[in-house]
Design an enzyme around this catalytic site. Structure first.
Site, mmCIF file in Angstrom:
data_model
loop_
_atom_site.group_PDB
_atom_site.id
_atom_site.type_symbol
_atom_site.label_atom_id
_atom_site.label_comp_id
_atom_site.label_asym_id
_atom_site.label_seq_id
_atom_site.Cartn_x
_atom_site.Cartn_y
_atom_site.Cartn_z
ATOM 1 N N HIS A 14 0.812 -1.226 0.000
ATOM 2 C CA HIS A 14 0.000 0.000 0.000
ATOM 3 C C HIS A 14 0.841 1.270 0.000
ATOM 4 O O HIS A 14 0.561 2.207 -0.745
ATOM 5 C CB HIS A 14 -0.948 0.028 1.209
ATOM 6 C CG HIS A 14 -1.908 -1.109 1.247
ATOM 7 N ND1 HIS A 14 -1.600 -2.303 1.856
ATOM 8 C CD2 HIS A 14 -3.157 -1.248 0.727
ATOM 9 C CE1 HIS A 14 -2.620 -3.126 1.715
ATOM 10 N NE2 HIS A 14 -3.578 -2.520 1.041
ATOM 11 N N GLU A 84 2.917 -1.505 7.633
ATOM 12 C CA GLU A 84 3.910 -1.452 6.550
ATOM 13 C C GLU A 84 5.124 -0.618 6.944
ATOM 14 O O GLU A 84 6.254 -0.928 6.561
ATOM 15 C CB GLU A 84 3.231 -0.964 5.257
ATOM 16 C CG GLU A 84 2.172 -1.983 4.808
ATOM 17 C CD GLU A 84 1.599 -1.733 3.418
ATOM 18 O OE1 GLU A 84 1.944 -0.718 2.787
ATOM 19 O OE2 GLU A 84 0.795 -2.586 2.965
ATOM 20 N N ARG A 172 -22.495 13.824 16.874
ATOM 21 C CA ARG A 172 -23.120 14.802 15.971
ATOM 22 C C ARG A 172 -24.333 14.150 15.317
ATOM 23 O O ARG A 172 -24.348 12.932 15.123
ATOM 24 C CB ARG A 172 -22.141 15.226 14.868
ATOM 25 C CG ARG A 172 -20.934 15.996 15.341
ATOM 26 C CD ARG A 172 -20.092 16.445 14.131
ATOM 27 N NE ARG A 172 -19.033 17.342 14.534
ATOM 28 C CZ ARG A 172 -17.778 16.976 14.801
ATOM 29 N NH1 ARG A 172 -17.414 15.700 14.693
ATOM 30 N NH2 ARG A 172 -16.888 17.869 15.175
ATOM 31 N N ARG A 226 -16.841 21.426 20.946
ATOM 32 C CA ARG A 226 -18.172 20.840 20.992
ATOM 33 C C ARG A 226 -19.041 21.471 22.061
ATOM 34 O O ARG A 226 -20.231 21.212 22.114
ATOM 35 C CB ARG A 226 -18.036 19.326 21.188
ATOM 36 C CG ARG A 226 -17.272 18.651 20.044
ATOM 37 C CD ARG A 226 -17.975 18.801 18.704
ATOM 38 N NE ARG A 226 -19.287 18.235 18.750
ATOM 39 C CZ ARG A 226 -19.539 16.925 18.705
ATOM 40 N NH1 ARG A 226 -18.538 16.076 18.535
ATOM 41 N NH2 ARG A 226 -20.768 16.473 18.775
HETATM 42 N N1 URA Z 1 -11.468 15.575 13.880
HETATM 43 C C1 URA Z 1 -12.402 14.831 14.511
HETATM 44 O O1 URA Z 1 -12.332 13.599 14.493
HETATM 45 N N2 URA Z 1 -13.401 15.465 15.149
HETATM 46 C C2 URA Z 1 -13.525 16.810 15.186
HETATM 47 O O2 URA Z 1 -14.473 17.323 15.779
HETATM 48 C C3 URA Z 1 -12.543 17.573 14.522
HETATM 49 C C4 URA Z 1 -11.517 16.932 13.866
#
Ligand code: URA
Length: 273
Positions: A14, A84, A172, A226
């Site tokens: 890969h 790898e 989310r 968040r």
């Molecule tokens: N990367 C992620 O996995 N989550 C985020 O909220 C921002 C970047």
């Protein structure tokens, strides 16, 4: 040619690199576009390979042999990269990524250094039971802290949650607002137990590194918060890259000290011996 150990000539299947193409110390961004951004701070660099999500650069940073290899997003492609890279002789891996903070006071542009990761990924479960730790090497954590201090970065050290899913798996809403009931309290529960952030590769890198006796760590730039709802792509990324490059220089210095004093493990007073 063997189906058990796929090679193309001398090259791993890969990454398309062979022994001698990649340094011992490897920085691992997810994004292939970030590889040249890392290498722009090196004394010299060359593109060694470019195949699928994997872009490989090798060069020298302040005299130290170094590589940067993109992993793509998530555990499966990251596990292939680690497998790898180990086969071609690398043994020290630092994820250099972006992340979402779970705490108001871990702000956009701050850096998060992971000392251990919750294994919400699936790839590492193909390797070992879920109780096995996804923990960083203390030497890599220390080098990242030292480098972050020396560059005046705002940084935090702690536990990361690594997921396979950017949307629903990180709490989310999915498309059309889809959200299964078990995701509702994910972010608040993780906050209560001291988890700093979400990202998608650290647990795979750390689990595989522990299994194979390699060293690993992770540093991520906070691009999402968040709690406040902020999202600023690219925030903190350049500083994070500088810190990660500098951490490699420090690890090399400490590895030289270990060799000189015939020690297996680095400890701070080795510097003054
Ligand atoms: N990367 C992620 O996995 N989550 C985020 O909220 C921002 C970047």
């Amino acid at each position: 040619m063997s189906s058990e150990e796929p090679l193309v000539g001398e090259k791993v299947y890969h990454l398309m690199v062979s022994k001698g193409d990649v340094a011992r110390y490897v920085l691992l961004p997810g994004d292939p576009e970030r590889v040249p951004l890392i290498a722009k701070y090196w004394d010299s660099s060359r593109e060694v390979a470019r195949h699928r999500e994997y872009v490989v650069y090798t060069g020298k940073y302040k005299g130290v042999d170094i590589s940067a290899v993109s992993t793509g997003i998530g555990g499966p492609s990251t596990a292939i990269a680690i497998e790898e890279l180990l086969r071609v002789g690398s043994d020290t891996f630092i994820r250099v990524g972006t992340t979402g903070s779970l705490h108001r006071d871990i702000e956009i542009g701050d850096l998060i250094i992971t000392h251990s990761a919750i294994r919400f990924d699936g790839a590492s479960r193909s390797y070992i039971y879920p109780e096995y730790p996804a923990s960083a090497s203390y030497e890599v954590v220390l080098a990242l802290v030292e480098a972050a201090e020396s560059l005046g970065a705002r940084y935090h050290v702690g536990i990361t949650a690594s997921t396979d899913s950017f949307y629903v798996g990180q709490g989310r809403p999915g498309f059309n607002g889809y959200k299964p009931y078990w995701i509702d309290n994910l972010v608040s529960d993780l906050k209560k137990i001291g988890v700093l952030n979400f990202e998608m590769e650290a647990s795979t890198i750390m689990t595989l590194s522990n299994i194979y006796g390699a060293r690993s760590g992770a540093i991520c730039a906070v691009i999402a918060n968040r709690e406040t709802g902020e999202f600023v792509p690219g925030a903190g990324v350049d500083l994070m890259i500088k810190v990660a490059n500098e951490a490699v220089r420090l690890l090399n210095e400490w590895d030289d000290l270990k060799r000189k004093h015939n020690k297996r493990y680095f400890y701070p007073s080795l510097i003054y011996k």
